[in-house]
Write an enzyme that holds these catalytic residues in place. Structure first.
Site, PDB file in Angstrom:
ATOM      1  N   ASP A  61       0.869  -1.182   0.000  1.00  0.00           N
ATOM      2  CA  ASP A  61       0.000   0.000   0.000  1.00  0.00           C
ATOM      3  C   ASP A  61       0.905   1.230   0.000  1.00  0.00           C
ATOM      4  O   ASP A  61       2.001   1.168  -0.540  1.00  0.00           O
ATOM      5  CB  ASP A  61      -0.948  -0.047   1.208  1.00  0.00           C
ATOM      6  CG  ASP A  61      -2.262   0.698   0.956  1.00  0.00           C
ATOM      7  OD1 ASP A  61      -2.205   1.877   0.551  1.00  0.00           O
ATOM      8  OD2 ASP A  61      -3.338   0.107   1.150  1.00  0.00           O
ATOM      9  N   HIS A  79       1.227   2.155  -3.359  1.00  0.00           N
ATOM     10  CA  HIS A  79       0.168   2.964  -3.973  1.00  0.00           C
ATOM     11  C   HIS A  79       0.602   4.413  -4.122  1.00  0.00           C
ATOM     12  O   HIS A  79       0.144   5.109  -5.023  1.00  0.00           O
ATOM     13  CB  HIS A  79      -1.102   2.892  -3.136  1.00  0.00           C
ATOM     14  CG  HIS A  79      -1.759   1.539  -3.162  1.00  0.00           C
ATOM     15  ND1 HIS A  79      -2.941   1.279  -2.508  1.00  0.00           N
ATOM     16  CD2 HIS A  79      -1.405   0.385  -3.766  1.00  0.00           C
ATOM     17  CE1 HIS A  79      -3.283   0.015  -2.710  1.00  0.00           C
ATOM     18  NE2 HIS A  79      -2.367  -0.542  -3.465  1.00  0.00           N
TER      19      HIS A  79
END
Length: 481
Positions: A303, A337
């Site tokens: 992430d 991300h």
């Protein structure tokens, strides 16, 4: 608003394509020079205080966990040995709790004031795969909401002068059969071991119940989760602590957020390597925290590499502790991300963020700098200052600002966010992905004062996607040329 949109497009057009025809320029009326307002110098006293933030100092007496019953076979539970070694160090007025060479299996480790947990090179702490080994419940947080839940793997509450140091490994042992399936992900290729019908955080008695409790202002001590629920614990969480150091360790296979300083002051994360590609495996998430330095680290995550938080929705507004004065320096971001991200849990606000001298490069890195919120989150972001970045490949955008971020159903409300004073300077990007800047403001609250100064971005597919933005300054900035 319309005039601002036209102005932004003309500036972007001139830089991206080299020239627009004269009639297009004249129709916009304002001149480029009129938008190039001089920024005040942000790299001053606050930045200097962060650069000079001092590490906590500890007594050098050593408390080797093997002297308290720990066995380095990776199979014998050593939770009590860690507890007894820490207890002895506390009785000494502080000291170094030593993890020697070998593999040590344990449940949660709770640090006390003036204690440094030190992993020698060749040491590895394996955290149990049994959720019951992270009981009793403690006051913690899940995605910006406080609750009583399983203990973070390494936890400290209301302590001063604590540290985790050394060249050893912290192994959460999370994978597709353990912890990760609780995410409840059904995305093709990203299920993390979850199968339809298994329990997960999405079940009505789990995250939806916690969100309702927070909206209804249920006291934290009455938000009882843990056993019978499926909200994953954070890996390292100092909560309401001061003078925190996490240095040199390698962290792998996290169940959830990796390093989560919550309501902390004076935190240094230095030389840490994080390799964990599970769901919500953010590398470092300061939340309601101030005076935080993250430096010399490597992030290879499932992430966001770094995600700065400040509470979710009404709870963040009630808590009203902004995350502020945070420096990210000399770090390397690989997969993730986003490289440095603000949000989406940022309802209490974020200000004075400094990012410098970082390297970012991966086809799996989606954005360099990202800010995400919506009208349910609200919040104010004021002052994100970025300089001296070297970016190889990024997938989507160099800068992404989104006031319409949506997850978990309807994310609209009456809390209009504000975002202003975002500066990127001396940035070089070899492969910029889809957009140089993707900025989606709100019609009632345009994004204000975004400056690119001495920025070069190559191989951008579409250049810009801009809505509701005022005072976009592109100075000595080259896109695709």
């Amino acid at each position: 608003m319309k005039k601002n949109k036209i102005l932004v497009f003309v500036i972007a057009c001139g830089l991206l394509f080299g020239a627009c025809n004269q009639s297009e320029k004249e129709s916009a009326e304002p001149k480029v020079a009129e938008t190039q307002t001089k920024e005040s110098e942000p790299w001053g006293a606050i930045y200097d205080s962060l650069v000079n933030l001092k590490e906590p100092v500890f007594k050098q007496e050593r408390f080797d966990i093997t002297k308290y019953g720990a066995v380095a076979d990776g199979k014998t539970m050593c939770t009590n040995a860690f507890r007894e070694a820490i207890k002895a160090a506390v009785a000494n007025g502080g000291g170094m709790v030593i993890v020697p060479v070998g593999k040590f299996l344990t449940g949660s480790i709770h640090l006390e004031s003036n204690i440094c947990l030190h992993l020698e090179e060749g040491a590895e702490i394996l955290f149990s795969k049994n959720a019951n080994d992270f009981l009793p419940l403690v006051t913690t947080s899940f995605e910006g909401l406080e609750l009583m839940n399983y203990s973070p793997f390494i936890y400290a509450y209301n302590k001063k002068n604590i540290a985790i140091t050394g060249k050893g490994i912290l192994n959460g042992q999370a994978n597709e059969t353990n912890w990760w399936p609780w995410k409840g992900s059904t995305s093709e290729g990203f299920a993390y071991g979850y199968k339809e019908g298994q329990p997960s955080q999405k079940d009505s008695l789990n995250l939806p119940a916690l969100m309702k409790m927070a909206d209804d202002n249920v006291p934290v001590q009455e938000r009882i989760f843990g056993k019978g629920h499926f909200l994953r614990p954070n890996f390292i969480e100092p909560s309401s602590c001061e003078n925190v150091l996490i240095k040199d360790v390698k962290i792998i296979n996290a169940p959830f957020w990796v390093i989560h300083p919550l309501k902390c002051n004076k935190v240094i994360v230095d030389g840490v390597t994080i390799e964990s590609h599970g769901p919500n495996n953010d590398g470092c998430d300061p939340e309601y925290s101030k005076n935080v330095v993250i430096k010399n680290c490597v992030f290879n995550t499932g992430d966001d590499c770094i995600a700065i938080k400040a509470g979710r929705d009404n709870e963040g507004r009630r808590t009203a502790i902004p995350s502020e004065n945070i420096l990210v320096k000399d770090c390397k971001m690989i997969d993730g991300h986003g490289g440095v991200v603000i949000g989406s849990e940022m309802s209490a606000g974020v200000k004075n963020i400094f990012v410098e001298d970082c390297e970012m490069d991966s086809p799996n890195l989606e954005r360099v700098i990202r800010i995400k919120t919506n009208t349910r989150r609200g919040g104010v972001v004021d002052g994100v200052y970025v300089r001296n970045l070297n970016v190889g490949t990024v997938k989507e955008s160099v800068l992404k600002i989104n006031m319409r971020y949506a997850i978990y159903g309807n994310q609209t409300g009456d809390f209009i966010p504000e975002i202003r004073n975002i500066v990127l300077e001396n940035v070089k990007v070899n492969d910029g992905g889809k957009y140089a800047i993707m900025a989606l403001g709100h019609e009632k609250s345009p994004i204000e004062n975004v400056t690119f100064n001495n920025v070069t971005i190559e191989k951008v597919q579409e250049g810009y996607l801009l809505e509701n933005i005022e005072n976009l300054n592109l100075i000595n900035t080259k896109i695709n040329r």
